[in-house]
Each structure stands twice: as C-alpha cells, then as structure tokens.
Design a protein around this motif. Sequence first.
Motif, PDB file in Angstrom:
ATOM      1  N   MET A   1      94.891 -36.619  -8.054  1.00 57.28           N
ATOM      2  CA  MET A   1      93.702 -36.497  -9.020  1.00 57.28           C
ATOM      3  C   MET A   1      94.619 -36.496 -10.166  1.00 57.28           C
ATOM      4  O   MET A   1      95.637 -35.824 -10.543  1.00 57.28           O
ATOM      5  N   VAL A   2      94.175 -37.522 -11.045  1.00 60.29           N
ATOM      6  CA  VAL A   2      95.075 -37.594 -12.282  1.00 60.29           C
ATOM      7  C   VAL A   2      93.869 -37.433 -13.425  1.00 60.29           C
ATOM      8  O   VAL A   2      92.756 -38.243 -13.422  1.00 60.29           O
ATOM      9  N   MET A   3      94.155 -36.645 -14.408  1.00 58.22           N
ATOM     10  CA  MET A   3      93.128 -36.596 -15.460  1.00 58.22           C
ATOM     11  C   MET A   3      93.831 -36.706 -16.758  1.00 58.22           C
ATOM     12  O   MET A   3      94.807 -36.752 -17.097  1.00 58.22           O
ATOM     13  N   SER A   4      92.881 -37.482 -17.671  1.00 61.94           N
ATOM     14  CA  SER A   4      93.271 -38.242 -18.932  1.00 61.94           C
ATOM     15  C   SER A   4      92.553 -37.651 -20.073  1.00 61.94           C
ATOM     16  O   SER A   4      91.110 -37.844 -19.797  1.00 61.94           O
ATOM     17  N   HIS A   5      92.810 -37.540 -21.192  1.00 59.29           N
ATOM     18  CA  HIS A   5      92.222 -37.231 -22.305  1.00 59.29           C
ATOM     19  C   HIS A   5      92.029 -38.062 -23.396  1.00 59.29           C
ATOM     20  O   HIS A   5      93.045 -38.991 -23.353  1.00 59.29           O
ATOM     21  N   GLY A   6      91.265 -37.817 -24.493  1.00 61.67           N
ATOM     22  CA  GLY A   6      91.074 -38.717 -25.622  1.00 61.67           C
ATOM     23  C   GLY A   6      90.675 -37.636 -26.512  1.00 61.67           C
ATOM     24  O   GLY A   6      90.100 -36.932 -26.556  1.00 61.67           O
ATOM     25  N   SER A   7      91.606 -38.035 -27.881  1.00 57.13           N
ATOM     26  CA  SER A   7      91.420 -36.928 -28.915  1.00 57.13           C
ATOM     27  C   SER A   7      91.814 -37.882 -30.090  1.00 57.13           C
ATOM     28  O   SER A   7      92.567 -38.618 -30.225  1.00 57.13           O
TER      29      SER A   7
ATOM     30  N   GLY B   1     106.968 -37.160   0.313  1.00 57.20           N
ATOM     31  CA  GLY B   1     106.266 -37.454   1.460  1.00 57.20           C
ATOM     32  C   GLY B   1     105.081 -36.829   1.967  1.00 57.20           C
ATOM     33  O   GLY B   1     104.542 -37.144   3.063  1.00 57.20           O
ATOM     34  N   ARG B   2     104.376 -36.106   1.026  1.00 58.52           N
ATOM     35  CA  ARG B   2     103.503 -35.252   1.172  1.00 58.52           C
ATOM     36  C   ARG B   2     102.218 -35.573   0.666  1.00 58.52           C
ATOM     37  O   ARG B   2     101.101 -35.129   0.421  1.00 58.52           O
ATOM     38  N   VAL B   3     102.035 -36.765  -0.259  1.00 55.83           N
ATOM     39  CA  VAL B   3     101.064 -36.986  -1.234  1.00 55.83           C
ATOM     40  C   VAL B   3     100.392 -38.171  -0.666  1.00 55.83           C
ATOM     41  O   VAL B   3     101.110 -39.334  -0.384  1.00 55.83           O
TER      42      VAL B   3
ATOM     43  N   GLY C   1      91.932 -40.103  -7.137  1.00 58.58           N
ATOM     44  CA  GLY C   1      90.942 -39.931  -8.021  1.00 58.58           C
ATOM     45  C   GLY C   1      91.274 -40.052  -9.576  1.00 58.58           C
ATOM     46  O   GLY C   1      92.454 -39.381  -9.776  1.00 58.58           O
ATOM     47  N   THR C   2      90.535 -40.412 -10.400  1.00 61.37           N
ATOM     48  CA  THR C   2      91.058 -40.065 -11.852  1.00 61.37           C
ATOM     49  C   THR C   2      89.580 -39.610 -12.603  1.00 61.37           C
ATOM     50  O   THR C   2      88.347 -39.807 -12.172  1.00 61.37           O
TER      51      THR C   2
ATOM     52  N   ALA D   1      92.458 -27.988  -7.018  1.00 61.38           N
ATOM     53  CA  ALA D   1      93.552 -27.551  -6.324  1.00 61.38           C
ATOM     54  C   ALA D   1      93.257 -26.477  -5.207  1.00 61.38           C
ATOM     55  O   ALA D   1      93.781 -26.615  -4.233  1.00 61.38           O
ATOM     56  N   GLU D   2      92.402 -25.611  -5.505  1.00 62.54           N
ATOM     57  CA  GLU D   2      91.635 -24.671  -4.530  1.00 62.54           C
ATOM     58  C   GLU D   2      91.222 -25.496  -3.340  1.00 62.54           C
ATOM     59  O   GLU D   2      91.171 -24.858  -2.191  1.00 62.54           O
ATOM     60  N   ARG D   3      90.617 -26.805  -3.600  1.00 65.08           N
ATOM     61  CA  ARG D   3      90.210 -27.454  -2.425  1.00 65.08           C
ATOM     62  C   ARG D   3      91.211 -28.424  -1.926  1.00 65.08           C
ATOM     63  O   ARG D   3      90.826 -29.534  -1.026  1.00 65.08           O
ATOM     64  N   GLY D   4      92.483 -28.217  -2.260  1.00 66.84           N
ATOM     65  CA  GLY D   4      93.593 -28.828  -1.511  1.00 66.84           C
ATOM     66  C   GLY D   4      93.871 -30.232  -2.130  1.00 66.84           C
ATOM     67  O   GLY D   4      94.658 -30.881  -1.871  1.00 66.84           O
ATOM     68  N   PHE D   5      93.414 -30.526  -3.395  1.00 60.96           N
ATOM     69  CA  PHE D   5      93.539 -31.663  -4.262  1.00 60.96           C
ATOM     70  C   PHE D   5      94.864 -31.486  -5.041  1.00 60.96           C
ATOM     71  O   PHE D   5      95.286 -30.105  -5.542  1.00 60.96           O
ATOM     72  N   ILE D   6      96.099 -32.444  -5.175  1.00 61.08           N
ATOM     73  CA  ILE D   6      97.128 -32.320  -5.953  1.00 61.08           C
ATOM     74  C   ILE D   6      96.479 -32.903  -7.469  1.00 61.08           C
ATOM     75  O   ILE D   6      96.010 -34.085  -7.682  1.00 61.08           O
ATOM     76  N   VAL D   7      96.708 -32.097  -8.659  1.00 57.39           N
ATOM     77  CA  VAL D   7      95.961 -32.529  -9.852  1.00 57.39           C
ATOM     78  C   VAL D   7      97.095 -32.524 -10.841  1.00 57.39           C
ATOM     79  O   VAL D   7      97.914 -31.827 -10.828  1.00 57.39           O
TER      80      VAL D   7
END
Length: 278
Positions: free
Chosen positions: A1-7, A95-97, A103-104, A41-47
């Motif tokens: 998971m990649v999150m991007s902001h705008g400001s 090797g684990r990703v 998702g973004t 992350a609690e659901r197993g996603f790398i964020v």
Amino acid sequence: MVMSHGSWYACTDPAAEAWPCDTGEAYPSYRGYGYLGEKLAERGFIVVSLSADGINLTSYDYGDRVRLINEHLRLWQQLSTGGGSLADKLPQLRGRVDMQRVGTLGHSRGGKGVMWQASDKHRDEIPNGVRMGAVLALAPVKFDHPEGDNSDTLITRTPVAVVTSGCDGAVKEAGQDYLNDAEGRTTKSAYSVSLRDGNHNYFNTQWTPPAQLGKDDSTCPDRELSPATQRDALTTYAVAFFEKNLKNNASGEDLLTGKRALPGAVSTARVVEPVAGP
C-alpha cells in the motif's frame, strides 16, 4: 500500500519559497495517515506513506506525483526480489513483498495523482513487475485538460474508489466525476461514497486543529463530523475496498455498495458496474 498526500503547505513556514525549505522545516503531512496505515497493517498490508513536500513547493505537474510513486514502486520491486537500495534498510522484507497486489491511496492533489496513474494511458509508466490492484482517491482534485498530460479523465482497467465529503470547503465533491468518466468504460467495478457532513482536512491528522497548520475547512461547521468519526468511516471503507481487491476478501462488499452503513456517518454510496473487456 502506497499513500500520497497533497497540500498547499510544503514547509512549516508558509512563506517558504525554495526547496529544501529556506524557512521553516518540511511539513509532515505524510504522518497524518498513520491511523489508517496502522489498521491496514493489522490486516497484513505493508504500508508506505510518501512525503511530496518538494513537489508541493516546486511543481504543478500532477505527473510529478505519479513519478514519485512509481520511483518508490521501482525500489520496492527491487526489494521484492531481494536487492536494490532498500535491501540493507529493510532486510526483514527482502523477497517478502508481493508487488502483484499493489494498492495506492491519494488525498487531495495526491488523489488526482493516483487517478492519473490509474488511467490506462499511463499504464506503461508503472515499473516492470508491478501490478496495480486497487486505487482509492480521497477528496481528490478533479479537472480536465483533454490536450495536456494533466488530463485526469479516467479510463482504466484498475478497480478504483473515490471518497468525498458533502461539507468539503476545498474541492467539494468534484471527485465523484471520476465515476462519471468510468461509466460504460471500466472493466472493473468502480465505487464511491460521499460522507454527508465530512470535510477535507480531517482525513489527515496533520491538517486537523490543533496541528500547526491544521484548520477546519468545513462549509457546515454546525453539524460536521468529528475528526475521529470521519477517520473511522474512511478506515472502515478503505479496509473493505483494499481487502476485496488485493486479497479477494469480499466480506466488506456491503460497505462499498451502501447496503451496510459506515460507522457514525450518513453516507451515499455509488457503484459503476464493469463492462466486458480485457
């Protein structure tokens, strides 16, 4: 998971004119989604939450936001095969990703950025070995320049969702137009939800009072959702969306379609059904 902001803010001093900040320090908008990252992350996603401060101060090209995301995806793709510049910094993830289920999420101008990336016309710019599986635009900017690279008319084969708010004083509910673009064109379901009394800034803890540059941009302050309620609604919706499209877990489908209410919020959901295609 990649999150991007705008400001509008790149530095803690709004008068800053150069990058790195010639006055003040970099504004930590990227930290404002920690509550959502923790739940995923609690659901197993790398964020990963990206700082776009340099772009905020120096560029109006929304493609630059996408290039920032794609560069990070390239580094993570290298890490997924055991190498690259992140290998020494994140040895536990070598090797684990899984880069086939990416998702973004983008907020505000970042929301336009992830939708720009999701468009089929930009698919070839995604790094080799990366498959985009879900894109969520949060209170996104929406405008169209059909002849320019900043056109954000959405024609995509990627599952997308849009979250807007009825009291958003910054971009209003323009992001709902992304679903109009997708009507009759998308080959994956497209979702949206409008939080009736939400505003633009409360999705980010760094933009919410009493944070240094936080402000209440609501157009209906007499009945607005509390920051906690607004974030809970987003978290519930985002987890359902990413679980469905990245982990094939449809247990939250009723939340996406509006058959089940989001916690504490009055909302209106919409679904654009897919058409046949590749």
